[in-house]
Write a protein that holds these residues in place. Structure first.
Motif, PDB file in Angstrom:
ATOM      1  N   PHE A  96      23.250  99.265  39.482  1.00 51.91           N
ATOM      2  CA  PHE A  96      24.770  99.101  38.742  1.00 51.91           C
ATOM      3  C   PHE A  96      25.151  97.911  37.848  1.00 51.91           C
ATOM      4  O   PHE A  96      24.643  96.814  38.366  1.00 51.91           O
ATOM      5  N   THR A  97      25.415  98.459  37.114  1.00 52.70           N
ATOM      6  CA  THR A  97      26.328  97.328  35.448  1.00 52.70           C
ATOM      7  C   THR A  97      27.423  97.719  35.455  1.00 52.70           C
ATOM      8  O   THR A  97      28.245  98.624  35.774  1.00 52.70           O
ATOM      9  N   GLY A  98      27.398  96.954  34.649  1.00 52.56           N
ATOM     10  CA  GLY A  98      28.841  97.051  33.782  1.00 52.56           C
ATOM     11  C   GLY A  98      30.329  96.503  35.159  1.00 52.56           C
ATOM     12  O   GLY A  98      30.160  96.393  36.089  1.00 52.56           O
ATOM     13  N   GLN A  99      31.339  96.876  34.703  1.00 53.25           N
ATOM     14  CA  GLN A  99      32.514  96.701  35.420  1.00 53.25           C
ATOM     15  C   GLN A  99      33.071  97.408  36.578  1.00 53.25           C
ATOM     16  O   GLN A  99      31.817  98.277  36.636  1.00 53.25           O
ATOM     17  N   VAL A 100      33.232  96.909  37.848  1.00 54.60           N
ATOM     18  CA  VAL A 100      33.418  97.287  38.684  1.00 54.60           C
ATOM     19  C   VAL A 100      34.823  97.510  38.983  1.00 54.60           C
ATOM     20  O   VAL A 100      35.660  97.360  38.264  1.00 54.60           O
ATOM     21  N   GLN A 101      35.151  99.069  39.495  1.00 54.07           N
ATOM     22  CA  GLN A 101      36.291 100.538  39.354  1.00 54.07           C
ATOM     23  C   GLN A 101      36.588 100.337  40.645  1.00 54.07           C
ATOM     24  O   GLN A 101      35.588 100.184  41.599  1.00 54.07           O
ATOM     25  N   LEU A 102      37.541 100.180  41.465  1.00 51.53           N
ATOM     26  CA  LEU A 102      38.257 100.661  42.946  1.00 51.53           C
ATOM     27  C   LEU A 102      39.058 102.214  42.687  1.00 51.53           C
ATOM     28  O   LEU A 102      39.771 101.964  41.402  1.00 51.53           O
ATOM     29  N   GLY A 103      38.568 102.838  43.035  1.00 52.02           N
ATOM     30  CA  GLY A 103      38.712 104.667  43.072  1.00 52.02           C
ATOM     31  C   GLY A 103      39.983 104.298  44.365  1.00 52.02           C
ATOM     32  O   GLY A 103      39.046 103.555  45.762  1.00 52.02           O
ATOM     33  N   ASP A 104      41.376 105.080  44.049  1.00 52.58           N
ATOM     34  CA  ASP A 104      42.081 105.507  45.507  1.00 52.58           C
ATOM     35  C   ASP A 104      42.857 106.372  44.861  1.00 52.58           C
ATOM     36  O   ASP A 104      42.765 107.217  43.627  1.00 52.58           O
ATOM     37  N   VAL A 105      43.525 106.856  45.989  1.00 58.43           N
ATOM     38  CA  VAL A 105      44.353 108.463  45.616  1.00 58.43           C
ATOM     39  C   VAL A 105      45.475 107.902  44.413  1.00 58.43           C
ATOM     40  O   VAL A 105      46.060 108.672  42.921  1.00 58.43           O
ATOM     41  N   GLN A 106      45.421 106.627  43.936  1.00 63.22           N
ATOM     42  CA  GLN A 106      46.423 106.235  43.255  1.00 63.22           C
ATOM     43  C   GLN A 106      46.229 106.146  41.353  1.00 63.22           C
ATOM     44  O   GLN A 106      46.064 105.413  40.702  1.00 63.22           O
ATOM     45  N   GLY A 107      44.845 106.048  41.713  1.00 59.41           N
ATOM     46  CA  GLY A 107      43.472 106.357  40.282  1.00 59.41           C
ATOM     47  C   GLY A 107      42.486 104.836  40.400  1.00 59.41           C
ATOM     48  O   GLY A 107      42.127 104.972  41.293  1.00 59.41           O
ATOM     49  N   GLN A 108      42.531 104.811  39.095  1.00 58.78           N
ATOM     50  CA  GLN A 108      41.350 103.562  38.895  1.00 58.78           C
ATOM     51  C   GLN A 108      41.335 102.421  38.946  1.00 58.78           C
ATOM     52  O   GLN A 108      42.406 102.080  38.055  1.00 58.78           O
ATOM     53  N   ALA A 109      40.964 101.397  38.781  1.00 56.33           N
ATOM     54  CA  ALA A 109      41.711  99.868  38.482  1.00 56.33           C
ATOM     55  C   ALA A 109      40.098  98.952  38.498  1.00 56.33           C
ATOM     56  O   ALA A 109      39.234  99.054  38.869  1.00 56.33           O
ATOM     57  N   TRP A 110      40.364  98.237  37.361  1.00 57.70           N
ATOM     58  CA  TRP A 110      39.154  97.296  37.629  1.00 57.70           C
ATOM     59  C   TRP A 110      39.383  95.905  38.478  1.00 57.70           C
ATOM     60  O   TRP A 110      40.106  96.074  38.216  1.00 57.70           O
ATOM     61  N   LEU A 111      37.890  95.594  38.910  1.00 62.32           N
ATOM     62  CA  LEU A 111      38.076  94.519  39.795  1.00 62.32           C
ATOM     63  C   LEU A 111      37.452  93.639  39.382  1.00 62.32           C
ATOM     64  O   LEU A 111      36.371  93.468  38.069  1.00 62.32           O
ATOM     65  N   GLY A 112      38.221  92.367  39.396  1.00 61.04           N
ATOM     66  CA  GLY A 112      37.567  90.533  39.159  1.00 61.04           C
ATOM     67  C   GLY A 112      36.692  90.352  40.598  1.00 61.04           C
ATOM     68  O   GLY A 112      36.121  91.247  41.435  1.00 61.04           O
ATOM     69  N   TRP A 113      35.635  89.230  39.800  1.00 60.48           N
ATOM     70  CA  TRP A 113      35.041  89.104  41.008  1.00 60.48           C
ATOM     71  C   TRP A 113      35.867  88.734  42.180  1.00 60.48           C
ATOM     72  O   TRP A 113      35.097  89.178  43.819  1.00 60.48           O
ATOM     73  N   ARG A 114      36.897  88.518  42.688  1.00 57.32           N
ATOM     74  CA  ARG A 114      37.875  87.982  44.008  1.00 57.32           C
ATOM     75  C   ARG A 114      38.102  89.437  44.496  1.00 57.32           C
ATOM     76  O   ARG A 114      38.053  89.302  45.477  1.00 57.32           O
ATOM     77  N   GLU A 115      38.341  90.294  43.311  1.00 57.21           N
ATOM     78  CA  GLU A 115      39.065  91.424  44.296  1.00 57.21           C
ATOM     79  C   GLU A 115      37.812  92.168  45.138  1.00 57.21           C
ATOM     80  O   GLU A 115      37.907  92.962  45.789  1.00 57.21           O
ATOM     81  N   LEU A 116      36.591  92.358  43.859  1.00 58.28           N
ATOM     82  CA  LEU A 116      35.498  92.403  44.244  1.00 58.28           C
ATOM     83  C   LEU A 116      35.306  92.407  45.935  1.00 58.28           C
ATOM     84  O   LEU A 116      34.807  92.731  47.141  1.00 58.28           O
ATOM     85  N   LEU A 117      34.884  90.426  45.822  1.00 57.86           N
ATOM     86  CA  LEU A 117      34.786  90.301  47.035  1.00 57.86           C
ATOM     87  C   LEU A 117      35.285  90.109  48.645  1.00 57.86           C
ATOM     88  O   LEU A 117      35.541  90.468  49.529  1.00 57.86           O
TER      89      LEU A 117
END
Length: 482
Positions: free
Chosen positions: A13-34
Motif C-alpha cells: 500500500f502506498t500513497g495517501q489514505v482514503q476513507l470511502g463511505d456513502v457520502q464519498g471519499q475523504a483523505w485521512l491524516g494519520w490521526r484519522e487513520l488511527l
C-alpha cells in the motif's frame, strides 16, 4: 490509498489514505487513520490503545527533526549507525521513547548524540562481574581504595538521580559520584549501546521504553550473554569455517552493582567486542537496517542508486547478500539448536566495492537455545539464566523465521522493490533458490512446500503495550514463485 500488487508478491500500500463511505471519499491524516484502526482493533481486542497516538506523534516529531540533520558524504561505521531515521520499517512508532523530551533529544542517535559516560565508584563487595576466560577484567583507573568503577549512561544517571535508591547509596558512600569522564561516545541505533570507535561497544541499562521494551540489563540477562559467549565458541568456529567471512561478536564481560533492590537491574553493563580487526581488508561495515532506510545516508544512497539502476546488477547483488546472510543463521538453528535473532538491527554486513562479503552477528543477550537440543547446556545454568535462554523448538523457529525471513529479508526486499517495483518477484525467487540450497530440516522443508512463516504482530504488540517476549505471531505466506 492504492493497492499495489507486484507479480506473485503480497499487496503493498502506498500513497495517501482514503476513507470511502456513502457520502464519498475523504483523505485521512494519520490521526484519522488511527481512529479507524482503533475502532477495528478495539473490537478485536476489547481494549483501546490510548497510549499509542502520543507515541506515534513523538516518533514522527523525532523523525522529522532527524531528516533535517545534515550528513557528511563519507561515513564511518558509527555515522551509519546514527543514520537510521525511520528505524523499524513496519513498527507503528519506531522512534517513540519514554522520558523527558529534552533528554530524549539529547541522547537520540538520529540527532548525532555524543556524550561522555557517567562513572560511579562502587564498594567492591557490592559489585558483581562476569567475563569469559580470555577477557580482560574491567579496569580500576582513578578509583578510591575499596571501590570498583561502574560506567553509567548519563541519561540513566539522570533518571536514577530523580529516584530514592541512588541518592541514598551516594549519601552513605556505598557509591561515589565520579561524574562524566572519558572519550566522547556515540549512541548506536539501539540508543543504549554506545562506542567511541569500532574497537568495542558498551550495552548500558536504560530505564526507557523503546519500541516494545524497557531497555535495562537485568543481571540474569548479563550472565546469559557472557555464558553464551563461551558456550557458543564451537559454533563461532564452525560458522567461520563453513561460511567464510561470518563473524560472531562476543559479549565478553558484564557487571552491575547491588546498590538496592531496584538498582541492580538498572545498572547492568555488557561489554561487546568491536569490529576492529574482525573485518577483511577493504571491507566497510554497514548496519543492515541502514540499507532499508527510505532516506538513506548519502554514502548508501549512492550504492542503492547504482545497484537498482540495472536489474542484472541488482539481482547479482541480492543473490550475494542472501547467500551471505541466510545459510549461517539457519545452520545454527538446525544443526546447533541456536536461535539467532537476525533481524535488521542485529546484523552488520561487510561490503567490499559495494558487494556483500561478510556477515557479522551481534547481541548474544537475545540468543536462545532450543530446549530439546541443548538440555545439558541449559541444565548447567542458574535457574533464571536457564529460563531466559531456553526456548521450546516451536517458539525458537518463530523467532528465527520472523527475524530472518520477515523482518530482515522481507524488509530489504521491500526497500529494494520501492526502487525497482518490477524486480520484486525475481528477488523472492532468489530467496527461494538460496533456501532450496540449504541443508534441509523440517521447518525449512515446510516453508519451501508452501507453508506459512510466523510473522510477529508488531501493531498488536504495541497496541497492547506488551514486551517483545509476549508478542503474538500470525501466518504469512512468502511470495515464492509457483
Amino acid at each position: 490509498m492504492r493497492n499495489v500488487s507486484r507479480g506473485t508478491s503480497e499487496p503493498r500500500f502506498t500513497g495517501q489514505v482514503q476513507l470511502g463511505d456513502v457520502q464519498g471519499q475523504a483523505w485521512l491524516g494519520w490521526r484519522e487513520l488511527l481512529a479507524v484502526v482503533d475502532e477495528e482493533l478495539t473490537a478485536i481486542t476489547g481494549t483501546s490503545a490510548d497510549h499509542l497516538p502520543d507515541q506515534i506523534a513523538a516518533s514522527q516529531a523525532l523523525i522529522t527533526e532527524a531528516l533535517n540533520r545534515p550528513h557528511t558524504s563519507a561515513a564511518d561505521y558509527l555515522e551509519l549507525e546514527q543514520s537510521l531515521l525511520s528505524g523499524h520499517r513496519f513498527h507503528p512508532a519506531p522512534k517513540a521513547r519514554s522520558g523527558r523530551e529534552d533528554e530524549v533529544r539529547r541522547y537520540a542517535p538520529e540527532l548525532g548524540a555524543r556524550f561522555q559516560l557517567h562513572y560511579l565508584a562502587v564498594r567492591t563487595e557490592l559489585m558483581r562481574e562476569t567475563h569469559v576466560s580470555d577477557a580482560t577484567p574491567t579496569g580500576e583507573e582513578a578509583v578510591p581504595d575499596g571501590y570498583r568503577l561502574l560506567p553509567v549512561h548519563p541519561w540513566q544517571y539522570a533518571i536514577l538521580s530523580r529516584g530514592d535508591e541512588l541518592p541514598a547509596a551516594l549519601a552513605d558512600r556505598r557509591a561515589i559520584d565520579l561524574g562524566p569522564s572519558g572519550p566522547s561516545m556515540r549512541a548506536t541505533s539501539s540508543v543504549r549501546t554506545v562506542a567511541a570507535d569500532d574497537n568495542g561497544f558498551l550495552k548500558l541499562s536504560l530505564s526507557v521504553l523503546i519500541t516494545n521494551c524497557l531497555r535495562i540489563n537485568p543481571w540474569h540477562e548479563v550472565q546469559a550473554a557472557v555464558m553464551l559467549a563461551g558456550l557458543l565458541e564451537p559454533l563461532r568456529r564452525d560458522l567461520a569455517t563453513r561460511f567464510p567471512g561470518t563473524v560472531l561478536l562476543r559479549e565478553t564481560s558484564g557487571l552491575t552493582a547491588g546498590l538496592g533492590p531496584g538498582l541492580a537491574d538498572q545498572l547492568g553493563v555488557i561489554r561487546r567486542e568491536g569490529l576492529a580487526g574482525r573485518l577483511q581488508p577493504g571491507v566497510q561495515a554497514v548496519p543492515a537496517a541502514a540499507l532499508t532506510e527510505p532516506v538513506p545516508h548519502p554514502a548508501l544512497a549512492r550504492l542503492l542508486e547504482r545497484i537498482t539502476a540495472d536489474r542484472e546488477v541488482l539481482l547479482d547483488w541480492w543473490q550475494r547478500y542472501v547467500r551471505l546472510v541466510v545459510p549461517p543463521v539457519l545452520h545454527a538453528y538446525a544443526r546447533h539448536g541456536v536461535v539467532f535473532e537476525a533481524h535488521l538491527q542485529n546484523v552488520v554486513v561487510g561490503l567490499r566495492d559495494g558487494l556483500p562479503v561478510q556477515l557479522v552477528l551481534r547481541d548474544l543477550e537475545g540468543v536462545k537455545l532450543v530446549r530439546e537440543r541443548r538440555a545439558e547446556d541449559l541444565a548447567a545454568m542458574p535457574a533464571r539464566v536457564r529460563a531466559h535462554v531456553g526456548t521450546p523448538q516451536g517458539r525458537g523457529w518463530d523467532r528465527v523465521a520472523y527475524c530472518l525471513l520477515i523482518n530482515h529479508v522481507g524488509g530489504l526486499v521491500a526497500a529494494l522493490a520501492d526502487r525497482d517495483p518490477m524486480a520484486e518477484p525475481a528477488l523472492w525467487e532468489i530467496v527461494s533458490d538460496v533456501l532450496s540450497g540449504v541443508e534441509p530440516f523440517a521447518e525449512l522443508e515446510g516453508v519451501l512446500a508452501g507453508e506459512p512463516v510466523p510473522a510477529k504482530t508488531n501493531l498488536l504488540t504495541r497496541w497492547r503495550g506488551a514486551a517483545d517476549r509476549d508478542s503474538g505471531y500470525v501466518p504469512l505466506y512468502l511470495p515464492f514463485p509457483a
